[in-house]
Every structure is written in structure tokens, then in C-alpha cells.
Design a protein around this motif. Structure first.
Motif, PDB file in Angstrom:
ATOM      1  N   GLY A  63      -9.012   4.112   4.404  1.00 39.99           N
ATOM      2  CA  GLY A  63      -8.590   2.925   3.674  1.00 39.99           C
ATOM      3  C   GLY A  63      -9.777   2.089   3.231  1.00 39.99           C
ATOM      4  O   GLY A  63      -9.901   1.701   2.066  1.00 39.99           O
ATOM      5  N   SER A 122      -3.465   5.993   3.697  1.00 37.99           N
ATOM      6  CA  SER A 122      -3.848   4.603   3.393  1.00 37.99           C
ATOM      7  C   SER A 122      -4.137   4.389   1.906  1.00 37.99           C
ATOM      8  O   SER A 122      -3.657   3.415   1.312  1.00 37.99           O
ATOM      9  CB  SER A 122      -5.060   4.184   4.231  1.00 37.99           C
ATOM     10  N   SER A 126      -2.036   1.857  -0.505  1.00 42.57           N
ATOM     11  CA  SER A 126      -2.796   0.757  -1.104  1.00 42.57           C
ATOM     12  C   SER A 126      -2.603   0.660  -2.611  1.00 42.57           C
ATOM     13  O   SER A 126      -2.894  -0.390  -3.209  1.00 42.57           O
ATOM     14  CB  SER A 126      -4.290   0.924  -0.799  1.00 42.57           C
ATOM     15  N   ASN A 141       7.124  -3.409  -3.064  1.00 39.16           N
ATOM     16  CA  ASN A 141       7.241  -2.614  -1.848  1.00 39.16           C
ATOM     17  C   ASN A 141       8.668  -2.121  -1.635  1.00 39.16           C
ATOM     18  O   ASN A 141       8.885  -1.070  -1.028  1.00 39.16           O
ATOM     19  CB  ASN A 141       6.788  -3.435  -0.638  1.00 39.16           C
ATOM     20  N   TYR A 343       4.426  -5.061   5.333  1.00 40.83           N
ATOM     21  CA  TYR A 343       3.145  -4.689   4.729  1.00 40.83           C
ATOM     22  C   TYR A 343       2.652  -5.720   3.717  1.00 40.83           C
ATOM     23  O   TYR A 343       1.465  -6.095   3.750  1.00 40.83           O
ATOM     24  CB  TYR A 343       3.264  -3.297   4.096  1.00 40.83           C
ATOM     25  N   VAL A 347      -1.173  -7.719   3.721  1.00 38.62           N
ATOM     26  CA  VAL A 347      -2.175  -7.754   2.645  1.00 38.62           C
ATOM     27  C   VAL A 347      -2.235  -9.126   1.977  1.00 38.62           C
ATOM     28  O   VAL A 347      -3.207  -9.439   1.297  1.00 38.62           O
ATOM     29  CB  VAL A 347      -1.912  -6.649   1.592  1.00 38.62           C
ATOM     30  N   THR A 359      -4.797  -2.355   4.848  1.00 42.56           N
ATOM     31  CA  THR A 359      -3.783  -1.299   4.926  1.00 42.56           C
ATOM     32  C   THR A 359      -4.058  -0.411   6.128  1.00 42.56           C
ATOM     33  O   THR A 359      -3.146  -0.058   6.889  1.00 42.56           O
ATOM     34  CB  THR A 359      -3.780  -0.455   3.644  1.00 42.56           C
ATOM     35  N   TYR A 362      -3.051  -2.280   9.259  1.00 42.40           N
ATOM     36  CA  TYR A 362      -1.597  -2.215   9.428  1.00 42.40           C
ATOM     37  C   TYR A 362      -1.199  -0.889  10.078  1.00 42.40           C
ATOM     38  O   TYR A 362      -0.407  -0.845  11.025  1.00 42.40           O
ATOM     39  CB  TYR A 362      -0.943  -2.377   8.059  1.00 42.40           C
TER      40      TYR A 362
END
Length: 428
Positions: A63, A122, A126, A141, A343, A347, A359, A362
Motif C-alpha cells: 500500500g 491494498s 486504494s 465505497n 474504510y 482514509v 489502506t 486498515y
């Protein structure tokens, strides 16, 4: 400000492929370990945790690495291409190793498959915040999770259609079908996603709307995350760990639970999991809309409470019946309420240039939970009894509710970007 649904759906094909693969992994690999290689539940849980052990190291690594990449195809697309191709090669060897009862070959190929999947998870996730303006990330999302749910439903449907009766069927047709889904998804991403162009468009939209980036708060704190934001981030990540402890315990062990407790055979157990996926599927878009009106935190709290209630009700069933489908449908609604918002909340607390890093953070907490929970829940299943599965999940869901109450940052702020002209904006 409107979400570009077509663009978000296209980006979401990467997550569709990931979700299809993991659904087969979570449901089929435990059966292979138990019935092809006669491995006990505790050791099987430890093997099932290997993907999460790799993820703890590799997801933050890749990530953060992708944050620093400058390529003509973008930051994330090269990782998606390389990781998917490698995963395709190794995953197709898994049923060959299983059919040959070659445990060493199976474990080696499994490890290589898991490493390959870790390369691009990741970066793939992202992509959505990379190309989506901040106020629209919950809605974005929601669509990404919708694509993931479609991948899960496709995988469960293939399990039901292609897995034969008996304890040791031939899983090769199933893995080939999943490989086809992953190939098609990769081709769509490669030919339809112009990552650099999409990122530039997102930056321009945020500039036009005057949306302040989190860099301002970081600059005021000498580049460090302010203490109050850091505290919220810690409690949010703990919440992520706890609800994954609950949810992953059920998804990892349910195929064995259904076989042992309810006498279900073949791929029939997948029906209940498909109902959960349908529940999530029909909830993602409404949850995204509701979250933009009432806030991400409130919707997550609702989802975690519903998840605890649903898992607790699982202890009431001694044999398969229609009510189980209602329970799993509610599990899907709860999981959608959580995943659409968690999520984006993470971010939301980071600088725009650190999306890949956060990310990975997470996933570090979600995967740490998934390292522990198959082993811990597997030990309960083996040494206490299979009846412990649903109470175990309910307890960790309730714990997640408590820690989520302590989160004070990362919520959506729809009013902050609202203009007078937006009030007259009508969707086509």
C-alpha cells in the motif's frame, strides 16, 4: 457534486475479483484441509490464518509502496496486473495438489497464492478513494462493496453448481471458473480504467468545490497527526479488528459448522452465505445514501448492533430451516452498514498522499484479527464444541460496538461542501 457511477463500477471490478477468490478460499480450503488431508480444526485454523499473517506484513508494504509509484498506468494498476497474474497461475495448482493428496505441494502453492493476492489487495482498494472526492467516498465505497458482493454471489453460485456430493469432490472446475472471473475483471480494469486521468479529475473537482484536505490539520501539528484524530483512529482500528474477529470466525468455519451440526453435504451450505451476500447486495446503495444524510458513525453503530443480534440468534437453530435465511440476510445488511463506512472513515483521517499507507493500516488491523480468530474460534470448536461459533461472534460484535462509541473523527460532513446551486441539482 455527483458520484460518477460508471467510473466507480469500472474501478470496482478489481474488488469483484478479490472477493470471488476469497469466498472460495474461506469455504473450500478448510474442507480440503479437513477431508483431503485429515487435518484437525485447530491446525486447520492456523493454516487458514496464513493469508492474514502475510497480509499483516505485505498489505501495508505494498500500500505504502504504491503511494510512491509514478507509472504511465498509474500508482495502483501495475500492482493489480502483476498480483492477479501471479495469483491465477498458483491458484490453479491448488486442486491438482489436493487431488494428488500432496500436502507439501499444496501448502507451498497455497503460500505462493496468498503472497500473490497480497501484492495487489491494498493498491486495488486504494483506487476508489484515489479517484473519488472525499464527500462521495461512502457512496463510492457502497458501489465497490456492491461489486464485491456480486463477486461473492458468483463464487457461491459456482460452489453450489460445481461442487459435487461427498466429502472429497473434485474442486478443479470451481477454481478454473474463478480464474475466468479474475481474468475478465483484470481485462476490464486494464482497458477501461485510466488511473492517472481519473485522479486528475478528482483533484480538480475537490479544488473547484474548495474541499480542504487533511494536510491543513497536519501542517498545524508540524506534519504529525493531531492527538485527538490519532485517538479516534486507534479506536476505529480496534473496532475494525473486533468486528472482523466476529465475522471472519463465522465465514471461515461455517462450511464445517453446517456439515457437523446440521448434516449438510456438498456445496449446500453456500445457500445461507449467498443469502447474506444478497442482503449486503441490496443494502450497499441505500446504506451509502443514508450514511451521507445521517453520518458514517451512526450507521456503523447500527450495523454492529444488528450483527451482534443476528449472530446471537444463531444459537437457536438446531437444524436448517427458513429462519436461518432471515438471520443471514440481516447479517448481510449489518455487514454492508459497517463496510460501506469504516474504510472511508479511516482514509478521511489521512493526508491525500498517504491513502495507500492508511489502506494498509486498515488491513493490518482487519488481518491481525483474522490471524487470531480462526485459531481461537477453531480451538473452541475442537475442544469445547461447535455450538460456540455464534456466541463467540456475538461477543466480539458487542465489543466492537463499545470501542466504536469512542470514535470522534472521520465522519462525513455533507453540509460543509453544500452550495446553493447544489440544492437545484437533480439526478438524471
Amino acid at each position: 457534486m455527483k458520484l460518477d457511477n460508471k467510473k466507480t463500477i469500472t474501478v470496482g471490478f478489481a474488488f469483484l475479483a478479490i472477493s470471488a477468490f476469497w469466498q472460495v478460499y474461506d469455504n473450500i480450503i478448510p474442507l480440503i484441509l479437513k477431508y483431503f488431508f485429515e487435518i484437525g480444526d485447530t491446525l486447520s485454523g492456523a493454516i487458514m490464518a496464513l493469508d492474514n499473517i502475510f497480509a499483516l506484513i505485505m498489505l501495508p508494504l505494498f500500500g505504502a509502496w504504491s503511494d510512491k509509484v509514478s507509472h504511465k498506468r498509474g500508482k495502483r494498476t501495475p500492482f493489480i496486473f502483476v498480483g492477479t497474474v501471479m495469483a491465477l497461475v498458483f491458484m490453479l495448482l491448488l486442486p491438482i495438489a489436493a487431488n494428488g493428496r500432496n500436502l507439501i505441494f499444496f501448502i507451498v502453492v497455497l503460500l505462493l497464492t496468498l503472497i500473490s493476492m497480497s501484492i495487489f489487495r491494498s493498491p486495488a482498494v486504494s483506487l476508489m478513494p484515489d479517484v473519488t472526492p472525499k464527500p462521495l467516498r461512502s457512496k463510492g465505497n457502497a458501489i465497490i462493496n456492491l461489486m464485491g458482493a456480486i463477486g461473492i454471489i458468483l463464487a457461491l453460485g459456482l460452489i453450489m453448481a460445481l461442487v459435487g456430493e461427498g466429502q472429497t469432490p473434485d474442486y478443479e472446475p470451481l477454481f478454473i471458473a474463478i480464474a475466468v472471473i479474475m481474468i475478465l475483471s483484470l481485462l476490464i480494469v486494464l482497458f477501461k480504467v485510466d488511473e492517472n486521468k481519473m485522479v486528475a479529475e478528482r483533484i480538480e473537482i475537490e479544488r473547484q468545490w474548495g474541499i480542504a484536505d487533511e494536510e491543513e490539520a497536519f501542517e498545524e501539528s508540524d506534519g504529525k497527526m493531531p492527538k485527538d484524530i490519532k485517538r479516534s483512529l486507534v479506536f476505529l482500528l480496534l473496532s475494525v479488528a473486533f468486528w472482523y474477529m466476529a465475522y471472519n470466525a463465522v465465514t471461515t468455519a461455517f462450511s464445517k459448522y453446517a456439515t457437523q451440526m446440521w448434516g449438510m453435504e456438498g456445496g449446500s451450505f453456500a445457500g445461507a452465505l449467498m443469502v447474506a451476500s444478497v442482503g449486503a447486495l441490496v443494502s450497499f446503495i441505500p446504506v451509502g445514501i443514508i450514511s451521507s444524510k445521517f453520518g458514517r458513525k451512526k450507521v456503523i453503530l447500527f450495523g454492529v448492533a444488528l450483527l451482534a443480534f443476528s449472530f446471537l440468534s444463531g444459537v437457536l437453530f438446531e437444524k436448517p430451516n427458513f429462519a436461518i435465511n432471515i438471520m443471514f440476510f440481516l447479517v448481510g445488511v449489518a455487514w454492508a452498514s459497517i463496510n460501506v463506512n469504516s474504510y472511508p472513515m479511516v482514509v478521511e483521517m489521512c493526508k491525500g498522499s498517504d491513502i495507500g499507507k492508511f489502506t494498509g493500516m486498515y488491513y493490518t488491523f482487519s488481518m491481525a484479527a483474522q490471524v487470531l480468530t480462526p485459531v481461537l474460534s477453531g480451538a473452541f470448536l475442537e475442544h469445547v464444541g461447535y455450538w460456540t461459533l455464534f456466541p463467540y461472534a456475538a461477543i466480539f460484535s458487542a465489543t466492537a460496538f463499545c470501542t466504536m462509541l469512542m470514535v470522534k473523527h472521520g465522519d462525513s460532513k455533507p453540509d460543509a461542501i453544500k452550495s446553493k446551486l447544489e440544492a437545484f441539482d437533480i439526478d438524471d
